[in-house]
Scaffold this motif. Sequence first.
Motif, mmCIF file in Angstrom:
data_model
loop_
_atom_site.group_PDB
_atom_site.id
_atom_site.type_symbol
_atom_site.label_atom_id
_atom_site.label_comp_id
_atom_site.label_asym_id
_atom_site.label_seq_id
_atom_site.Cartn_x
_atom_site.Cartn_y
_atom_site.Cartn_z
ATOM 1 N N TRP A 60 -8.222 8.209 10.913
ATOM 2 C CA TRP A 60 -8.432 6.766 10.772
ATOM 3 C C TRP A 60 -9.910 6.501 10.541
ATOM 4 C CZ3 TRP A 60 -10.708 2.798 13.858
ATOM 5 C CH2 TRP A 60 -10.314 1.497 13.518
ATOM 6 N N LEU A 61 -10.214 5.693 9.514
ATOM 7 C CA LEU A 61 -11.606 5.386 9.181
ATOM 8 C C LEU A 61 -12.017 3.985 9.596
ATOM 9 C CD1 LEU A 61 -11.755 6.883 5.571
ATOM 10 C CD2 LEU A 61 -12.555 7.925 7.708
ATOM 11 N N GLY A 62 -11.071 3.089 9.772
ATOM 12 C CA GLY A 62 -11.398 1.719 10.144
ATOM 13 C C GLY A 62 -10.450 0.730 9.489
ATOM 14 N N ILE A 63 -10.768 -0.524 9.689
ATOM 15 C CA ILE A 63 -9.957 -1.619 9.149
ATOM 16 C C ILE A 63 -10.489 -2.014 7.777
ATOM 17 C CG2 ILE A 63 -9.290 -4.039 9.498
ATOM 18 C CD1 ILE A 63 -7.977 -2.179 11.477
ATOM 19 N N GLY A 69 -9.206 -12.987 1.451
ATOM 20 C CA GLY A 69 -8.965 -13.840 2.614
ATOM 21 C C GLY A 69 -7.520 -14.236 2.812
ATOM 22 N N ALA A 70 -6.586 -13.421 2.378
ATOM 23 C CA ALA A 70 -5.162 -13.742 2.529
ATOM 24 C C ALA A 70 -4.680 -13.541 3.964
ATOM 25 C CB ALA A 70 -4.320 -12.900 1.571
ATOM 26 N N GLY A 71 -5.519 -12.988 4.800
ATOM 27 C CA GLY A 71 -5.194 -12.889 6.209
ATOM 28 C C GLY A 71 -4.475 -11.626 6.638
ATOM 29 N N PHE A 72 -4.394 -10.615 5.803
ATOM 30 C CA PHE A 72 -3.757 -9.381 6.249
ATOM 31 C C PHE A 72 -4.802 -8.279 6.347
ATOM 32 C CE2 PHE A 72 -3.502 -9.108 1.646
ATOM 33 C CZ PHE A 72 -3.838 -7.798 1.388
ATOM 34 N N GLN A 73 -4.506 -7.296 7.184
ATOM 35 C CA GLN A 73 -5.406 -6.168 7.388
ATOM 36 C C GLN A 73 -4.667 -4.876 7.090
ATOM 37 O OE1 GLN A 73 -8.185 -7.563 11.081
ATOM 38 N NE2 GLN A 73 -6.745 -6.005 11.452
ATOM 39 N N LEU A 74 -5.374 -3.935 6.533
ATOM 40 C CA LEU A 74 -4.842 -2.604 6.329
ATOM 41 C C LEU A 74 -5.804 -1.607 6.958
ATOM 42 C CD1 LEU A 74 -3.785 -2.846 2.574
ATOM 43 C CD2 LEU A 74 -2.273 -2.892 4.563
ATOM 44 N N ASP A 75 -5.290 -0.474 7.359
ATOM 45 C CA ASP A 75 -6.126 0.596 7.874
ATOM 46 C C ASP A 75 -6.612 1.456 6.723
ATOM 47 O OD1 ASP A 75 -5.792 0.040 10.640
ATOM 48 O OD2 ASP A 75 -3.801 0.956 10.564
ATOM 49 N N ARG A 76 -7.866 1.882 6.801
ATOM 50 C CA ARG A 76 -8.393 2.895 5.877
ATOM 51 C C ARG A 76 -8.189 4.239 6.553
ATOM 52 N NH1 ARG A 76 -13.640 3.236 5.087
ATOM 53 N NH2 ARG A 76 -13.413 4.340 3.144
ATOM 54 N N VAL A 77 -7.511 5.138 5.864
ATOM 55 C CA VAL A 77 -7.154 6.424 6.440
ATOM 56 C C VAL A 77 -7.533 7.535 5.460
ATOM 57 C CG1 VAL A 77 -5.259 7.824 7.369
ATOM 58 C CG2 VAL A 77 -5.196 5.332 7.624
ATOM 59 N N ALA A 78 -8.291 8.508 5.949
ATOM 60 C CA ALA A 78 -8.585 9.702 5.149
ATOM 61 C C ALA A 78 -7.451 10.690 5.395
ATOM 62 C CB ALA A 78 -9.919 10.307 5.561
ATOM 63 N N ILE A 79 -6.941 11.271 4.331
ATOM 64 C CA ILE A 79 -5.862 12.240 4.477
ATOM 65 C C ILE A 79 -6.202 13.509 3.693
ATOM 66 C CG2 ILE A 79 -4.100 10.447 4.778
ATOM 67 C CD1 ILE A 79 -3.157 11.079 1.881
ATOM 68 N N CYS A 80 -5.556 14.591 4.080
ATOM 69 C CA CYS A 80 -5.561 15.797 3.259
ATOM 70 C C CYS A 80 -4.143 16.322 3.261
ATOM 71 C CB CYS A 80 -6.556 16.846 3.755
ATOM 72 S SG CYS A 80 -6.137 17.650 5.298
ATOM 73 N N GLY A 81 -3.803 17.012 2.197
ATOM 74 C CA GLY A 81 -2.456 17.533 2.102
ATOM 75 C C GLY A 81 -2.281 18.348 0.848
ATOM 76 N N CYS A 82 -1.034 18.670 0.575
ATOM 77 C CA CYS A 82 -0.698 19.471 -0.585
ATOM 78 C C CYS A 82 0.434 18.778 -1.329
ATOM 79 C CB CYS A 82 -0.268 20.862 -0.138
ATOM 80 S SG CYS A 82 -0.065 22.024 -1.490
ATOM 81 N N GLY A 96 0.287 -1.208 9.495
ATOM 82 C CA GLY A 96 0.549 -0.804 10.870
ATOM 83 C C GLY A 96 1.877 -0.100 11.067
ATOM 84 N N GLU A 97 2.746 -0.152 10.079
ATOM 85 C CA GLU A 97 4.049 0.501 10.175
ATOM 86 C C GLU A 97 4.056 1.870 9.487
ATOM 87 O OE1 GLU A 97 7.047 -2.219 8.840
ATOM 88 O OE2 GLU A 97 6.396 -3.745 10.253
ATOM 89 N N GLY A 98 2.901 2.304 9.013
ATOM 90 C CA GLY A 98 2.799 3.625 8.406
ATOM 91 C C GLY A 98 3.157 3.689 6.933
ATOM 92 N N ASN A 99 3.092 2.567 6.237
ATOM 93 C CA ASN A 99 3.381 2.540 4.807
ATOM 94 C C ASN A 99 2.085 2.473 4.018
ATOM 95 O OD1 ASN A 99 6.267 2.321 5.173
ATOM 96 N ND2 ASN A 99 5.861 0.240 5.874
#
Length: 123
Positions: A60-63, A69-82, A96-99
């Motif tokens: 998790w990197l932050g919000i 200004g639409a009033g929604f927030q998303l998480d910034r997430v660094a990922i690694c994978g294949c 917040g639901e993992g989408n």
Amino acid sequence: MGMVQHIETAFSARTDKVVSALVAGLEREFGRGAAEGLARHFLNAEEVDFRWDGRSEERWLGIHEDPDGAGFQLDRVAICGCLDGEWFTAIMFADGEGNAHGMTGCRVARDRMEARDGMIHAH
């Protein structure tokens, strides 16, 4: 400092489960000859979702606040994978639901160690 979370069900060292499942489903529906070409098309069209599903670790990197200004927030997430046999590091926007809702960058890595290093040092 962010905490790294392993995603156990998303990656197997022997197979690329995301792509394997996609190709298997397309083979059942359209036959073996069409499955590979259709898989490439789907991977390109839905890259954000496939990279999110192909992650093996996340940090998790932050919000990320909506700049409009639409009033929604998303998480910034660094990922690694294949995905499709290629290791990568990416910065994703997730709810917040993992989408996954977007990706700001993706970099291909030589191997798992380089991908993980890219995720750990992402900001």
